[in-house]
Design an enzyme around this catalytic site. Structure first.
Site: not given
Ligand code: AR6
Length: 172
Positions: A11, A24, A32, A34, A118-119
């Site tokens: 993204i 968060n 992730g 973020d 979903t991460g």
């Molecule tokens: N582009 C698109 N999607 C991505 C990318 C990217 N570059 N990198 C990861 N994903 P997560 P959450 C996907 O864990 O569950 C953070 O530490 C990933 O594979 O990033 O909402 C924040 O600070 C998954 O499908 O977010 C919060 O503390 C999706 O993005 C916490 O994680 C979401 O995964 C939020 O957790």
């Protein structure tokens, strides 16, 4: 009516008016998507987030995109999945609705979303995909009519497949 597209990719590379960050509640960065957004945008993004004083789950706040191709980043903390009895569904819908409405209020016509929660927040993928697409479709038809294109940018094939299935079910 906005077109909803499911794509595979990173993204931080999206050439849209706004990208949404699965943040968060501190808005001070994390792992992730973020972490990837903060790395790609550069340190000015953290400096812009600090005075926002965090953000409640399901709400959304906007900053510039700095070094990103996107003009804006909309930051929304999705819910942590805690078994499904803690308003997780409503809070996830709020994240999508509030993010799209805020982007539209800033004149954005193209908006990209990651798969929020979903991460590391462990929201069940199929359920999250259904809630995301239903909420985005409803919001685009009501409070965000100026938005032309909504992309869901999936980072892996399993996520992409789940959103494709949910989109087909929604269109049926
Ligand atoms: N582009 C698109 N999607 C991505 C990318 C990217 N570059 N990198 C990861 N994903 P997560 P959450 C996907 O864990 O569950 C953070 O530490 C990933 O594979 O990033 O909402 C924040 O600070 C998954 O499908 O977010 C919060 O503390 C999706 O993005 C916490 O994680 C979401 O995964 C939020 O957790």
């Amino acid at each position: 009516m906005a077109k909803i597209e499911i794509v595979l990719g990173d993204i931080t590379k999206s050439q849209v008016d706004a990208i949404v960050n699965a943040a968060n509640t501190s808005l001070l960065g994390g792992g992730g998507v973020d972490g990837a957004i903060h790395r790609a945008a550069g340190p000015a993004l953290l400096a812009a987030c600090r005075p926002l004083n965090g953000c409640a789950t399901g709400e959304a706040k906007l900053t510039p995109g700095f070094r990103l191709p996107a003009k804006y980043v909309v930051h929304t903390p999705g819910p942590i999945w805690r078994g499904g009895q803690h308003h997780e569904r409503t809070l996830l819908a709020n994240s999508y609705r509030n993010s799209l409405t805020l982007a539209a209020a800033h004149g954005c016509q193209t908006v990209a979303f990651p798969s929020i929660s979903t991460g590391v927040y462990h929201f069940p993928l199929e359920l999250a995909a259904e809630i995301a697409l239903r909420t985005l479709q409803e919001t685009a038809a009501t409070t965000a009519k100026s938005v032309q294109l909504i992309q869901i940018v999936c980072f892996d094939d399993q996520t992409k497949k789940a959103y494709e299935i949910a989109l087909a079910a929604l269109s049926a």
